[in-house]
Write a protein that holds these residues in place. Structure first.
Motif, short mmCIF file in Angstrom:
data_model
loop_
_atom_site.label_atom_id
_atom_site.label_comp_id
_atom_site.label_asym_id
_atom_site.label_seq_id
_atom_site.Cartn_x
_atom_site.Cartn_y
_atom_site.Cartn_z
N PRO A 245 0.83 -1.21 0.00
CA PRO A 245 0.00 0.00 0.00
C PRO A 245 0.86 1.26 0.00
N ASN A 246 0.35 2.36 -0.59
CA ASN A 246 1.12 3.59 -0.52
C ASN A 246 0.36 4.79 0.04
N LEU A 247 -0.87 4.60 0.42
CA LEU A 247 -1.60 5.71 1.06
C LEU A 247 -2.33 5.22 2.29
N PRO A 248 -1.76 5.05 3.41
CA PRO A 248 -0.34 5.25 3.71
C PRO A 248 0.49 4.01 3.37
N TYR A 249 1.81 4.18 3.51
CA TYR A 249 2.73 3.08 3.30
C TYR A 249 2.70 2.10 4.48
N THR A 250 3.37 0.96 4.31
CA THR A 250 3.62 0.12 5.49
C THR A 250 4.61 0.87 6.38
N LEU A 251 4.71 0.43 7.62
CA LEU A 251 5.54 1.15 8.59
C LEU A 251 6.99 1.27 8.10
N SER A 252 7.55 0.15 7.63
CA SER A 252 8.97 0.17 7.27
C SER A 252 9.24 1.16 6.11
#
Lengths: 577, 208
Positions: A245-252
């Motif tokens: 995912p990019n909206l939001p990203y994963t934590l890392s």
């Protein structure tokens, strides 16, 4: 032989002997010091201390800012869920598959398929899967319009979806061969066939017999690889950049974005995020530990209940179908990459491109030289250093008849602690020491991952080699070094080459270690390929992903064919890999 | 022919406090001392102790004298004690000649000639370049013995050397081995389960 030369030889031999004695400690130091120091040096900036960019006092502000960041809870949740769902799915399917296939021809086919599947780097596999399942991907084209009725790509978000489902799919598909290989390597130790036969003679059907009698003995042997899968799934950067995912990203990925932000003050928040990532990974591991206990309890209760089960064929069917799907998706991904790399004009529902060309390959060949050279230099050197060290450790184990080798859990530490959590600290250290990022540092960073995998790949074969070979050689007058060079090493040629191929593949697939430690100045095939992810040119991406996948494959092929060539006139050396 | 003598001087071997065996014996040149006993009685550890690679789990005491030389504490490769296993254990990565050359001391002259002479003496002329895995069972046994003799041992240990051979081959190989050991004037210790082996050895038998 003159006395001077004799004494020189004695000194050399003595030195080598001491080197062997020290090898296990040296390996431990190489693996642990960067991880421990790295995490330690991440803690300081997380609490506000990083004098280089003006952080002098200790504060919790950066954590407050971190938790106030928009979308953070969703990022954490996706990372957490992916950390648990991926290994659970992969492990279940692997166990069900083995329960169904053990002792059949399917198992021996899978044995041969597993290494090449494993050789495909994570990034290339993720690109391949994305090209397969995207709305305008290969699968949709092949199903349209006849099965779906679509004449233009459906407007849905499959790749980069909000919940990270395609990320989890990519990870599951990629981890299944890894867990399969680990399980297949462990099975002979526990005499799975005997266990199953006994249970079957007591009236249990095949699948259930396997699950109830083999799993409890097998799981402890593959526990650490499973933990490595959990850690990787919770903290992967390259796969998440490509398909996550990019909206939001994963934590890392979010942490990496903060870290790379031109606004240096965001580094404090990045450090706090890296620690949060460590916390997420450790929580996932703890939760998993809890699941282990529950499953063990349920399994034991079921075994004692005496039920023979009714759904045996359903369970086996799920295993076969699941693993077959994973294999097909991997192969299909490679096919999608190949098609896209040569594709010219390709309208949507058409099954194949209308025209073919080499433009993307020609285009890539212009920029290829430096990343390819870097990739090869790093991978070859890291592999050679790792194999030398691994052999030294294993040889010292034989020579001094003691298990001096680092225990497994320590070996696995760099694989279980999220990369971003300690690479961050290493960068803080190198910046403090004012070291300019260079290729040697990248090689060293790769070593942290190449070493453990090479060790895991070689240790069993080295320890299992019949001790009578070296005893016999000694009684024939061979010194310990002669035994090593003339007997043990040639006998172990095939497993040594396999371990090198594994190390080579691990190095090729590294993204974060090259990107962060090289500070973007050491470009490799992998960093280039991942960097293309945000752009949309499928042909170019496909070319780079294929290039990235070809090298490890070549490594495994060499490891397979060199022993066959060398031992073509030695029947007794065949099948010793 | 150099006559050698192997002397086991109150040798004791124990595994975690439990004494396995105690032996006091002198073996003259060309003689075979046979040690018999059930599995786990410490037969193989006796051989490992004499050869120089007893596993650290065992404790052993007593002197091993080869002629006048004390072997205790000497590395296996310096003891000049040869070893035959159940299996011929021909190195699978070397040719037949390679296996023989492995055993010839480094300072020997004209190794080529030594190898061809050795092959001729066991009736295997022209086998030099062969893959050991293509030899018959009896041929392998002969190469293994010849390899041992080329390393110029002063004593020999036999670890159930005939147990993997079928009855017919067994007699043939056994006679061949004992004859060659006698000719070479080597004292030998043989560990076996088999009565016939013990009788054929024609020497002292110790039952554990």
């Amino acid at each position: 032989m003159g006395p001077a030369r004799a004494s020189l030889q004695a000194v050399l031999r003595g030195g080598a002997q001491w080197g062997l004695r020290g090898a296990p400690w040296f390996m431990l130091l190489i693996l642990l010091a960067p991880v421990v120091l790295g995490v330690g040096l991440t803690v300081l900036p997380a609490f506000g201390y990083l004098p280089a960019i003006g952080g002098e006092g200790l504060t919790l502000n950066h954590f407050a800012a971190l938790f106030a960041a928009p979308g953070l809870s969703h990022s954490v949740m996706v990372s957490m869920v992916s950390a648990l769902v991926t290994p659970l799915l992969a492990l279940l399917l692997v166990l069900l598959f083995l329960a169904a296939a053990s002792g059949t021809r399917l198992e021996s086919w899978m044995r041969r398929l597993v290494s090449p599947l494993l050789a495909i780097p994570h990034a290339a596999a993720a690109f391949g899967l994305a090209f397969l399942i995207a709305p305008s991907g290969l699968l949709m084209r092949w199903l349209s319009p006849s099965a779906t009725g679509f004449s233009s790509p459906p407007d849905v978000l499959i790749v980069n979806d909000y919940w990270g489902l395609s990320l989890m799919l990519a990870l599951t598909v990629k981890e299944i061969p890894f867990l399969l290989l680990m399980a297949l390597a462990a099975l002979p130790q526990i005499e799975a066939d005997k266990r199953v036969n006994i249970a079957r003679s007591l009236g249990y059907r095949r699948g259930l017999a396997w699950l109830l009698t083999v799993t409890p003995a097998l799981y402890p042997l593959i526990r650490l690889p499973v933990y490595a899968v959990i850690a990787f799934a919770s903290a992967t950067v390259d796969v998440a950049l490509i398909i996550g995912p990019n909206l939001p990203y994963t934590l890392s990925v979010q942490v990496l974005q903060w870290f790379n932000d031109p606004d240096l003050s965001l580094r404090f928040m990045a450090a706090a995020g890296a620690l949060l990532q460590l916390g997420v990974t450790l929580s996932a591991l703890l939760l998993w530990r809890g699941l282990e206990v529950v499953f063990a309890l349920l399994g034991r209760r079921y075994a004692l209940s005496g039920h023979r089960g009714r759904a045996d064929s359903v369970l086996r069917g799920i295993g076969l179908l699941g693993v077959a799907t994973a294999v097909l998706l991997s192969i299909g991904g490679v096919v999608a990459l190949v098609l896209n790399s040569f594709a010219g004009f390709w309208r949507f529902p058409e099954n194949l491109p209308r025209s073919w060309n080499l433009r993307a390959w020609e285009n890539a060949s212009l920029d290829l030289a430096s990343p390819l050279a870097n990739t090869l230099i790093i991978a070859v050197l890291a592999t050679l250093i790792a194999i030398a060290l691994v052999i030294a450790v294993l040889e010292s184990e034989q020579r001094f008849q003691k298990r001096l080798s680092p225990s497994l859990i320590l070996l696995y530490l760099p694989l279980i602690v999220p990369q971003i959590a300690f690479l961050f600290g290493i960068i803080v250290a190198t910046e403090f020491l004012q070291w300019t990022p260079n290729i040697a540092m990248v090689i060293f960073a790769h070593l942290l991952f190449v070493l453990p995998y090479s060790f895991l790949a070689l240790s069993e074969a080295y320890r299992r080699l019949d001790p009578r070979w070296s005893q016999l050689a000694a009684t024939l007058g061979a010194s310990q070094w002669q035994v090593f060079w003339k007997v043990r090493l040639p006998l172990l040629l095939a497993p040594c080459l396999t371990a090198m191929a594994v190390g080579f593949a691990v190095s090729i697939s590294q993204y974060l270690a090259s990107q962060l430690i090289g500070a973007g100045r050491v470009s490799t095939l992998t960093t280039e390929a991942v960097a293309l992810a945000s752009g949309g040119n499928r042909s170019i991406i496909a070319v780079w992903a294929l290039l990235q996948a070809v090298l490890p494959m070549l490594g495994f092929m060499l490891a397979l064919f060199v022993p066959r060539l060398v031992w073509r006139n030695r029947k007794g050396m065949r099948g010793s890999a | 022919m150099n006559a050698h003598q192997l002397h086991l001087k109150s040798v004791r071997i124990a595994l975690q406090e439990r004494q396995l065996l105690e032996i006091d014996a002198v073996i003259e040149a060309g003689e075979v001392l046979t040690v018999m006993g059930p599995s786990g009685a410490g037969k193989s550890s006796l051989l490992a102790y004499v050869a120089g690679f007893l596993a650290p789990a065992f404790t052993a005491s007593g002197d091993i004298l080869l002629d006048t030389e004390l072997l205790n504490g000497l590395a296996a490769e310096h003891r000049r004690v040869g070893l035959l296993f159940q299996d011929p254990m021909l190195f699978p990565h070397l040719s037949v000649a390679g296996n023989l050359r492995f055993a010839i001391p480094a300072d020997a002259q004209d190794k080529e000639a030594i190898v061809s002479q050795a092959l001729a003496s066991i009736g295997l002329q022209g086998f030099a370049k062969r893959d050991p895995d293509t030899l018959s069972g009896g041929q392998k046994s002969r190469v293994a013995l010849q390899r041992l003799l080329l390393s110029q041992p002063k004593a020999v240990l036999l670890d159930e050397p005939f147990s993997r051979l079928d009855a017919h081959l067994r007699r043939e190989v056994r006679e061949f081995v004992f004859k060659r050991l006698r000719e070479a004037g080597l004292p030998a210790i043989m560990v076996t389960h088999d009565r016939e082996d013990a009788e054929a050895a024609n020497g002292v038998v110790i039952a554990l």
